[in-house]
Design a protein around this motif. Structure first.
Motif, PDB file in Angstrom:
ATOM      1  N   UNK A 386       2.696 -11.570  -8.870  1.00 31.68           N
ATOM      2  CA  UNK A 386       2.749 -12.953  -8.410  1.00 31.68           C
ATOM      3  C   UNK A 386       1.689 -13.204  -7.347  1.00 31.68           C
ATOM      4  N   UNK A 387       1.633 -14.453  -6.889  1.00 33.86           N
ATOM      5  CA  UNK A 387       0.707 -14.828  -5.821  1.00 33.86           C
ATOM      6  C   UNK A 387       1.493 -15.450  -4.678  1.00 33.86           C
ATOM      7  N   UNK A 388       0.856 -15.495  -3.533  1.00 31.00           N
ATOM      8  CA  UNK A 388       1.473 -16.104  -2.354  1.00 31.00           C
ATOM      9  C   UNK A 388       0.353 -16.650  -1.483  1.00 31.00           C
ATOM     10  N   UNK A 389       0.620 -17.711  -0.767  1.00 31.15           N
ATOM     11  CA  UNK A 389      -0.393 -18.328   0.086  1.00 31.15           C
ATOM     12  C   UNK A 389      -0.323 -17.733   1.486  1.00 31.15           C
ATOM     13  N   UNK A 390      -1.247 -16.859   1.807  1.00 30.50           N
ATOM     14  CA  UNK A 390      -1.373 -16.342   3.165  1.00 30.50           C
ATOM     15  C   UNK A 390      -2.784 -15.783   3.328  1.00 30.50           C
ATOM     16  N   UNK A 391      -3.154 -15.415   4.557  1.00 31.20           N
ATOM     17  CA  UNK A 391      -4.564 -15.189   4.846  1.00 31.20           C
ATOM     18  C   UNK A 391      -5.061 -13.784   4.542  1.00 31.20           C
ATOM     19  N   UNK A 392      -4.173 -12.790   4.547  1.00 35.58           N
ATOM     20  CA  UNK A 392      -4.629 -11.430   4.245  1.00 35.58           C
ATOM     21  C   UNK A 392      -3.477 -10.608   3.674  1.00 35.58           C
ATOM     22  N   UNK A 393      -3.786  -9.385   3.279  1.00 28.52           N
ATOM     23  CA  UNK A 393      -2.798  -8.546   2.585  1.00 28.52           C
ATOM     24  C   UNK A 393      -1.626  -8.166   3.475  1.00 28.52           C
ATOM     25  N   UNK A 394      -1.878  -7.936   4.743  1.00 27.37           N
ATOM     26  CA  UNK A 394      -0.816  -7.492   5.646  1.00 27.37           C
ATOM     27  C   UNK A 394       0.137  -8.635   5.990  1.00 27.37           C
ATOM     28  N   UNK A 490       5.057   5.295   2.086  1.00 23.51           N
ATOM     29  CA  UNK A 490       6.333   5.598   2.744  1.00 23.51           C
ATOM     30  C   UNK A 490       6.313   5.285   4.243  1.00 23.51           C
ATOM     31  N   UNK A 491       5.239   5.653   4.984  1.00 23.06           N
ATOM     32  CA  UNK A 491       5.224   5.296   6.417  1.00 23.06           C
ATOM     33  C   UNK A 491       5.257   3.777   6.642  1.00 23.06           C
ATOM     34  N   UNK A 492       4.572   3.019   5.783  1.00 28.07           N
ATOM     35  CA  UNK A 492       4.588   1.565   5.939  1.00 28.07           C
ATOM     36  C   UNK A 492       5.947   0.995   5.556  1.00 28.07           C
ATOM     37  N   UNK A 493       6.575   1.573   4.525  1.00 25.85           N
ATOM     38  CA  UNK A 493       7.933   1.155   4.165  1.00 25.85           C
ATOM     39  C   UNK A 493       8.880   1.325   5.361  1.00 25.85           C
ATOM     40  N   UNK A 494       8.754   2.452   6.040  1.00 26.67           N
ATOM     41  CA  UNK A 494       9.621   2.726   7.185  1.00 26.67           C
ATOM     42  C   UNK A 494       9.400   1.708   8.298  1.00 26.67           C
ATOM     43  N   UNK A 495       8.128   1.353   8.518  1.00 23.83           N
ATOM     44  CA  UNK A 495       7.828   0.343   9.534  1.00 23.83           C
ATOM     45  C   UNK A 495       8.458  -0.998   9.172  1.00 23.83           C
ATOM     46  N   UNK A 496       8.357  -1.375   7.894  1.00 20.76           N
ATOM     47  CA  UNK A 496       8.918  -2.657   7.462  1.00 20.76           C
ATOM     48  C   UNK A 496      10.427  -2.678   7.649  1.00 20.76           C
ATOM     49  N   UNK A 497      11.108  -1.605   7.234  1.00 22.72           N
ATOM     50  CA  UNK A 497      12.565  -1.514   7.382  1.00 22.72           C
ATOM     51  C   UNK A 497      12.968  -1.661   8.846  1.00 22.72           C
ATOM     52  N   UNK A 498      12.153  -1.109   9.736  1.00 25.19           N
ATOM     53  CA  UNK A 498      12.448  -1.162  11.166  1.00 25.19           C
ATOM     54  C   UNK A 498      11.932  -2.441  11.832  1.00 25.19           C
ATOM     55  N   UNK A 499      11.566  -3.422  10.993  1.00 23.64           N
ATOM     56  CA  UNK A 499      11.148  -4.744  11.477  1.00 23.64           C
ATOM     57  C   UNK A 499       9.890  -4.682  12.342  1.00 23.64           C
ATOM     58  N   UNK A 500       8.974  -3.787  11.995  1.00 24.52           N
ATOM     59  CA  UNK A 500       7.728  -3.659  12.749  1.00 24.52           C
ATOM     60  C   UNK A 500       6.896  -4.930  12.611  1.00 24.52           C
ATOM     61  N   UNK A 502       3.329  -7.174  12.278  1.00 26.15           N
ATOM     62  CA  UNK A 502       2.152  -7.007  11.417  1.00 26.15           C
ATOM     63  C   UNK A 502       1.074  -6.183  12.126  1.00 26.15           C
ATOM     64  N   UNK A 503       1.020  -6.274  13.446  1.00 26.54           N
ATOM     65  CA  UNK A 503       0.051  -5.468  14.196  1.00 26.54           C
ATOM     66  C   UNK A 503       0.339  -3.982  14.030  1.00 26.54           C
ATOM     67  N   UNK A 504       1.615  -3.590  14.112  1.00 21.99           N
ATOM     68  CA  UNK A 504       1.991  -2.185  13.936  1.00 21.99           C
ATOM     69  C   UNK A 504       1.723  -1.719  12.503  1.00 21.99           C
ATOM     70  N   UNK A 505       2.002  -2.598  11.543  1.00 17.42           N
ATOM     71  CA  UNK A 505       1.734  -2.256  10.134  1.00 17.42           C
ATOM     72  C   UNK A 505       0.235  -2.088   9.912  1.00 17.42           C
ATOM     73  N   UNK A 506      -0.561  -2.969  10.522  1.00 21.99           N
ATOM     74  CA  UNK A 506      -2.018  -2.891  10.377  1.00 21.99           C
ATOM     75  C   UNK A 506      -2.558  -1.576  10.956  1.00 21.99           C
ATOM     76  N   UNK A 507      -2.049  -1.177  12.110  1.00 20.48           N
ATOM     77  CA  UNK A 507      -2.519   0.070  12.739  1.00 20.48           C
ATOM     78  C   UNK A 507      -2.242   1.265  11.839  1.00 20.48           C
TER      79      UNK A 507
END
Length: 542
Positions: A386-394, A490-500, A502-507
């Motif tokens: 699918x598609x979504x309207x936002x500025x970047x992948x993160x 998997x590390x990014x999944x863990x960050x998402x689950x923990x409500x990280x 976007x800055x933390x996900x980007x790093x």
């Protein structure tokens, strides 16, 4: 800009609080490698000051009238008063005639001979010149949008039926994606969008407006008497589906026609511009029980990329169903569903899940209901695109959260997030080779260093966009996509689950090798596909 007295101008602008002293210093350093550029233009191009405040201050300093010129300000057909060559050479645009006076805008009135040439040219036409100043970039933009598309096949003196047919057929010949028919105060303006840019192609007498609107409504199957917004479709051209939208404005009804060519060949992802990395391609799209999202603003080619992904995945043993608004390309062997006034993405998706699909393409996730069902589909054995309207992948993660998708559902279902932009390619017929300037090298290397990429510019060449008949004098022909790909590891999944954030996900993504799309863009600048200026117009990095 409009004087040779650069230092006094700088002092005056600092005194007035328009810029700071360090801004003037930066501009003067830039001027050392660009000696032909005027200080005002440099301050504007480098975005060191509010453009309109800067322009007004310069007009006050130089004693000149000013206008922040756009194509909306050009009330006349300038080619009736000045040739394109003289306009470009003089950086001058006549933009309005009033009671024997013609208003002409210049980028540089310090060049007395060029100003005098234009003044005498206007005088020979019986008009007294009233001069204005603006930025050089404004002049160039207006020249590009007003003078670069031939109008030779639009007979503006014909009947409304013939004019509309001419407009549409000419747009097809010029590769336009959209046609804008816009009532103005004293005329009807026609513009084409070609390779993402709008170009004015004709200004038609106001008296023809009723005929043109009536013809457009008739062939679009719209109600003739209604002036509220309407949607229609033109099916009388065998090679095209044409979607039509009308909207009332203060001068009449504006129409926008979207031209969709039937039976268009689907390009491979590599042909679209995706990095030629087979492993990345497989990691990004060879998925099951998950969802892949393409993110970008409107008009950046998301749907085209989805078609290419489907083409890459399509095999006889796989059942692929698409839900689209509208179906832009008909693909043999696919089950394609078109959204209409009686259906929604969410409702159609519920039905499709009972049709034993393997892969489902959902044209757009635009509301919480569609997002929820798409996630459920990805969790129950299907692969959803699918598609979504936002500025970047993160930012896709943040956008899904705002649609009330839980962190658990995002982390367990989102497999790949991709963002893209379309940039214009240099015209192969007229591009002009040159060396990179030191300033350009500095920009490229500093960006590469920021993201851990080393660009070798030792023997690299770049090109200027020149302009010729093949590219409508724009210097560019066709477009190519630049991409960034975020693999949900998997590390990014863990960050998402923990409500990280976007800055933390980007790093974390950077640690795993994620590169923003500017890196792919710079590669296309270095290999001669596009220019640094074109890339900057999309990503605004300097």
């Amino acid at each position: 800009m409009a004087t040779n007295q650069r230092l006094p101008l700088g002092i005056e602008l600092v005194k007035r609080g328009i810029v700071k002293q360090e801004d003037i210093t930066q501009a003067l350093e830039y001027q050392m490698t660009h000696p032909k550029e005027k200080l005002g233009d440099i301050l504007n191009d480098l975005r060191l000051a509010d453009p309109k405040l800067l322009l007004n201050a310069m007009g006050d300093v130089f004693g000149e009238k000013v206008i922040y010129l756009t194509d909306e300000d050009v009330k006349i057909d300038l080619t009736k008063y000045i040739s394109v060559d003289i306009a470009k050479e003089s950086n001058a645009i006549p933009f309005e005639v009033d009671n024997g006076t013609i208003k002409v805008c210049f980028a540089d009135v310090s060049n007395k001979s060029q100003v005098e040439t234009v003044r005498l040219l206007m005088l020979n036409k019986g008009l007294v010149m009233e001069r204005y100043i603006t930025f050089k970039s404004n002049i160039e933009k207006v020249l590009n949008t007003i003078t670069t598309v031939s109008t030779e096949t639009i007979d503006t003196d014909a009947t409304g039926t013939t004019i509309v047919d001419n407009i549409i057929r000419n747009a097809m010949a010029k590769r336009a994606s959209d046609i804008h028919v816009e009532p103005l105060e004293d005329s009807v303006r026609v513009r084409y969008r070609i390779d993402g840019q709008l170009f004015t192609v004709a200004k038609i007498d106001k008296e023809k407006q009723t005929q043109i609107i009536g013809r457009l409504k008739a062939i679009s199957n719209m109600h003739q008497e209604k002036q509220e917004p309407q949607d229609g479709r033109i099916i009388m051209y065998p090679d095209y589906n044409i979607r039509v939208s009308s909207q009332k404005n203060i001068h009449g009804e504006k129409f926008v026609l979207r031209l969709l060519k039937k039976d268009t060949d689907i390009k491979s992802l590599f042909e679209l511009g995706y990095p030629e990395d087979q492993k990345l391609l497989k990691d990004a799209f060879d998925k099951r029980n998950s969802i892949t999202v393409i993110a970008a603003p409107t008009g950046e080619g998301k749907t085209t990329t989805l078609y290419s992904v489907i083409n890459y995945l399509d095999r006889p043993e796989i059942n692929i169903t698409t839900i689209e608004d509208p179906v832009e390309i008909r693909i043999p062997g696919l089950n394609q569903i078109e959204i209409d006034n009686k259906t929604t993405f969410a409702g159609s998706l519920r039905t499709v899940l009972r049709q034993d699909p393997d892969i489902i393409l959902v044209g757009e996730i635009r509301d919480p209901e569609t997002a929820e069902i798409a996630m459920q589909a990805g969790q129950t054995g299907h692969y959803v695109l699918s598609t979504i309207h936002t500025i970047n992948a993160i930012e896709v993660v943040s956008r899904l959260r705002k649609m009330e998708v839980s962190n658990y559902d995002i982390s367990s279902t989102l497999a790949t997030s991709i963002s893209q932009r379309l940039i214009r390619k240099l015209c192969p017929h007229c591009k002009r080779e040159r060396e990179f300037t030191e300033e350009e090298k500095k920009i490229i290397k500093s960006i590469g260093q920021k993201y851990g990429v080393e660009f070798d510019l030792t023997n690299a060449k770049t090109y200027d966009a020149v302009g010729c008949d093949k590219c409508n004098q724009s210097g560019y022909f066709d477009r190519v996509a630049i991409f960034e790909t975020l693999l949900i590891t998997d590390p990014i999944k863990e960050l998402i689950v923990n409500n990280a954030s976007t800055l933390e996900i980007r790093e974390e993504a950077y640690k795993e090798g994620y590169k923003p799309m500017i890196i792919e863009g710079l590669k296309k600048v270095i290999n001669g596909t596009t220019t640094l200026e074109e890339l900057n117009s999309k990503l605004l990095f300097y």
